[in-house]
Design an enzyme around this catalytic site. Sequence first.
Site, PDB file in Angstrom:
ATOM      1  N   GLU A  97       0.747  -1.150  -0.017  1.00 52.73           N
ATOM      2  CA  GLU A  97       0.102   0.044  -0.147  1.00 52.73           C
ATOM      3  C   GLU A  97       0.936   1.150   0.122  1.00 52.73           C
ATOM      4  O   GLU A  97       2.001   1.288   0.364  1.00 52.73           O
ATOM      5  CB  GLU A  97      -0.852   0.173   1.081  1.00 52.73           C
ATOM      6  CG  GLU A  97      -1.938  -1.189   1.269  1.00 52.73           C
ATOM      7  CD  GLU A  97      -2.717  -1.360   2.153  1.00 52.73           C
ATOM      8  OE1 GLU A  97      -3.730  -2.107   2.308  1.00 52.73           O
ATOM      9  OE2 GLU A  97      -2.745  -0.317   3.165  1.00 52.73           O
ATOM     10  N   CYS A 110       3.490   8.677   1.471  1.00 54.49           N
ATOM     11  CA  CYS A 110       3.957   7.493   2.468  1.00 54.49           C
ATOM     12  C   CYS A 110       4.081   6.070   1.458  1.00 54.49           C
ATOM     13  O   CYS A 110       3.253   5.642   0.876  1.00 54.49           O
ATOM     14  CB  CYS A 110       2.982   7.264   3.578  1.00 54.49           C
ATOM     15  SG  CYS A 110       3.138   6.041   4.667  1.00 54.49           S
ATOM     16  N   CYS A 117       6.975  -7.282   6.786  1.00 57.60           N
ATOM     17  CA  CYS A 117       7.984  -6.887   7.516  1.00 57.60           C
ATOM     18  C   CYS A 117       8.438  -8.110   8.554  1.00 57.60           C
ATOM     19  O   CYS A 117       7.627  -8.541   9.264  1.00 57.60           O
ATOM     20  CB  CYS A 117       7.856  -5.505   8.220  1.00 57.60           C
ATOM     21  SG  CYS A 117       9.094  -4.932   9.371  1.00 57.60           S
ATOM     22  N   CYS A 121       6.853  -5.844  14.945  1.00 59.14           N
ATOM     23  CA  CYS A 121       6.622  -5.064  16.101  1.00 59.14           C
ATOM     24  C   CYS A 121       5.214  -5.551  16.888  1.00 59.14           C
ATOM     25  O   CYS A 121       4.181  -5.736  15.840  1.00 59.14           O
ATOM     26  CB  CYS A 121       6.453  -3.666  15.847  1.00 59.14           C
ATOM     27  SG  CYS A 121       8.131  -3.053  15.252  1.00 59.14           S
ATOM     28  N   CYS A 124       1.783  -3.392  15.067  1.00 61.77           N
ATOM     29  CA  CYS A 124       2.010  -3.303  13.744  1.00 61.77           C
ATOM     30  C   CYS A 124       1.248  -4.274  12.903  1.00 61.77           C
ATOM     31  O   CYS A 124       1.631  -5.373  12.813  1.00 61.77           O
ATOM     32  CB  CYS A 124       3.349  -2.722  13.315  1.00 61.77           C
ATOM     33  SG  CYS A 124       3.251  -2.719  11.567  1.00 61.77           S
ATOM     34  N   GLY A 171       7.029  -2.248   5.698  1.00 63.05           N
ATOM     35  CA  GLY A 171       7.869  -2.727   5.749  1.00 63.05           C
ATOM     36  C   GLY A 171       9.114  -1.589   6.523  1.00 63.05           C
ATOM     37  O   GLY A 171       9.054  -0.780   6.887  1.00 63.05           O
ATOM     38  N   SER A 225      11.844   5.046  15.233  1.00 61.23           N
ATOM     39  CA  SER A 225      10.483   4.469  15.830  1.00 61.23           C
ATOM     40  C   SER A 225      10.928   3.910  17.180  1.00 61.23           C
ATOM     41  O   SER A 225      11.477   2.865  17.149  1.00 61.23           O
ATOM     42  CB  SER A 225       9.896   3.600  14.690  1.00 61.23           C
ATOM     43  OG  SER A 225       9.443   4.014  13.738  1.00 61.23           O
ATOM     44  N   CYS A 346      -1.607   5.060   9.940  1.00 58.85           N
ATOM     45  CA  CYS A 346      -0.094   4.338  10.278  1.00 58.85           C
ATOM     46  C   CYS A 346      -0.426   3.011  10.879  1.00 58.85           C
ATOM     47  O   CYS A 346      -1.563   2.957  11.746  1.00 58.85           O
ATOM     48  CB  CYS A 346       0.483   5.427  11.347  1.00 58.85           C
ATOM     49  SG  CYS A 346       1.145   6.743  10.626  1.00 58.85           S
TER      50      CYS A 346
HETATM   51  N1  SAH Z   1       9.257  -0.007   9.692  1.00 61.36           N
HETATM   52  C1  SAH Z   1       9.658   1.525   9.765  1.00 61.36           C
HETATM   53  C2  SAH Z   1       8.706   2.396   8.874  1.00 61.36           C
HETATM   54  C3  SAH Z   1       7.374   1.863   8.581  1.00 61.36           C
HETATM   55  S1  SAH Z   1       6.363   1.771  10.011  1.00 61.36           S
HETATM   56  C4  SAH Z   1       9.243   2.005  11.247  1.00 61.36           C
HETATM   57  O1  SAH Z   1       9.027   1.069  11.936  1.00 61.36           O
HETATM   58  O2  SAH Z   1       9.739   3.156  11.407  1.00 61.36           O
HETATM   59  C5  SAH Z   1       5.771   3.239   9.920  1.00 61.36           C
HETATM   60  C6  SAH Z   1       5.062   3.908  11.301  1.00 61.36           C
HETATM   61  O3  SAH Z   1       3.955   3.579  11.708  1.00 61.36           O
HETATM   62  C7  SAH Z   1       6.071   3.666  12.421  1.00 61.36           C
HETATM   63  O4  SAH Z   1       6.307   4.820  13.199  1.00 61.36           O
HETATM   64  C8  SAH Z   1       5.426   2.902  13.371  1.00 61.36           C
HETATM   65  O5  SAH Z   1       5.477   2.620  14.641  1.00 61.36           O
HETATM   66  C9  SAH Z   1       3.892   3.363  13.157  1.00 61.36           C
HETATM   67  N2  SAH Z   1       2.905   2.398  13.219  1.00 61.36           N
HETATM   68  C10 SAH Z   1       2.962   1.057  13.191  1.00 61.36           C
HETATM   69  N3  SAH Z   1       1.761   0.340  13.492  1.00 61.36           N
HETATM   70  C11 SAH Z   1       0.968   1.421  14.228  1.00 61.36           C
HETATM   71  C12 SAH Z   1      -0.250   1.292  14.679  1.00 61.36           C
HETATM   72  N4  SAH Z   1      -1.100   0.321  14.771  1.00 61.36           N
HETATM   73  N5  SAH Z   1      -0.827   2.568  15.076  1.00 61.36           N
HETATM   74  C13 SAH Z   1      -0.036   3.723  14.865  1.00 61.36           C
HETATM   75  N6  SAH Z   1       1.023   3.664  14.236  1.00 61.36           N
HETATM   76  C14 SAH Z   1       1.751   2.619  13.987  1.00 61.36           C
HETATM   77 FE1  SF4 Z   2       7.983  -3.564  10.560  1.00 61.16          FE
HETATM   78 FE2  SF4 Z   2       7.865  -0.754  10.873  1.00 61.16          FE
HETATM   79 FE3  SF4 Z   2       5.622  -2.514  11.442  1.00 61.16          FE
HETATM   80 FE4  SF4 Z   2       7.664  -2.596  12.959  1.00 61.16          FE
HETATM   81  S1  SF4 Z   2       6.508  -0.899  12.879  1.00 61.16           S
HETATM   82  S2  SF4 Z   2       6.599  -4.304  12.151  1.00 61.16           S
HETATM   83  S3  SF4 Z   2       9.486  -2.175  11.762  1.00 61.16           S
HETATM   84  S4  SF4 Z   2       6.822  -1.810   9.594  1.00 61.16           S
END
Ligand code: SAH
Ligand code: SF4
Length: 372
Positions: A97, A110, A117, A121, A124, A171, A225, A346
Amino acid sequence: MNTVPEEKINLIGLNKQALEDFCISLGEKPFRATQIIKWIHQRGVSDIFQMTDLSKDLRERLAKVAEIKVPEVAEEKISEDGTRKWLIRVGEKDLVEMVLIPENNRSTLCVSSQAGCAVDCSFCATGKQGFSRNLSLDEIIGQVWIAANSFGLPREPNSRHITNVVMMGMGEPLLNFEPVVEAMNLMTDDNAYGLSKRKVTLSTSGIVPKIDELSKVTDIALTISLHAPNDELRDELVPINKKYPIQELLDSVKRYVDSCDDKRVTTIEYILIDGINDDLKHAKELSEVLEQLPSKINLIPFNAFEGSNYLKPSGNRVKRFQRYLQDKGYVTTVRSTRGDDIMAACGQLVGQVNDKTRRKERSRNQIKTKAI
Ligand code: SAH
Ligand code: SF4
């Protein structure tokens, strides 16, 4: 006997140097590369025959060996707030996406760097899918090309509709290092998208050796992050922390900042999850751990997705956390949720398709995508 190459070379991911080499290999002058790169990235052309300042003969020779191939858009959605989301097909079975967020006088794109990924996390949606594959350079820059063309064609050469790009889609960009760096180079190349280095941001969960590698090849904006102020909690939320704990991460960021010509304030992303990391004691710890690094803090209230037990904190809890950090002198913003109605916020990016598209998908190649 004429030999026809099996696969045409895709010009979309070639930088100026590579295009110059390519032109020379065709017996052409290297300056043709500037014309071609501008046609592709500034004018949004995907048909070589539309490059009208190249001779017909050259266009014909080019078209025999090269093409401009952009990834296929499987679906496009527009949110009530104007946020646009595209589902892009990459390879045989994956969908990623990309999201375009228009604001008053800017538009932030974005971009995804991987299908799924591996960092996993706990909060996520992308991470919960697992890892499928790295995107190629063509697929990464192709996303920018598609979004730029969404403002209408023909594109005027200096139209800068996309003002910011963040590598914050699906990713972990630093785990797909070379294509991501090459794509960002095209984003900042004046012959291509011409964005300032400060307006192209790479967001990372903290792959320490890759941050050091990055400092040797670029000085684009880096966002970390962090999401937790101590290793115990971060190990749980961002498992890569077990390999690269907070202090090692912050040290590598300091080295990155030192390597940049200008003075940088690093953006720290901190997702707020109700009852997990959003207490005042966490705000206090965060303010202390960040004392060593000039930083501003971007708080992201957790966005819910199916299958997660985490909750978004109340507005009051978010404000309380923000106020504490502001009182300690940190510029602290709260990211507003955009595109929630189309699951473009996000952490909600999973490359899912709607039922209708999904049925088409299945009958098309009888493959269940990993994302579904
Ligand atoms: N992998 C990289 C970039 C992609 S994630 C990273 O983690 O930085 C992009 C952003 O979305 C990150 O700051 C991540 O923490 C945030 N994010 C992921 N899951 C989320 C959620 N459920 N609610 C809000 N932000 C989230
Ligand atoms: Fe991957 Fe970023 Fe999601 Fe963590 S927050 S699982 S590093 S995409």
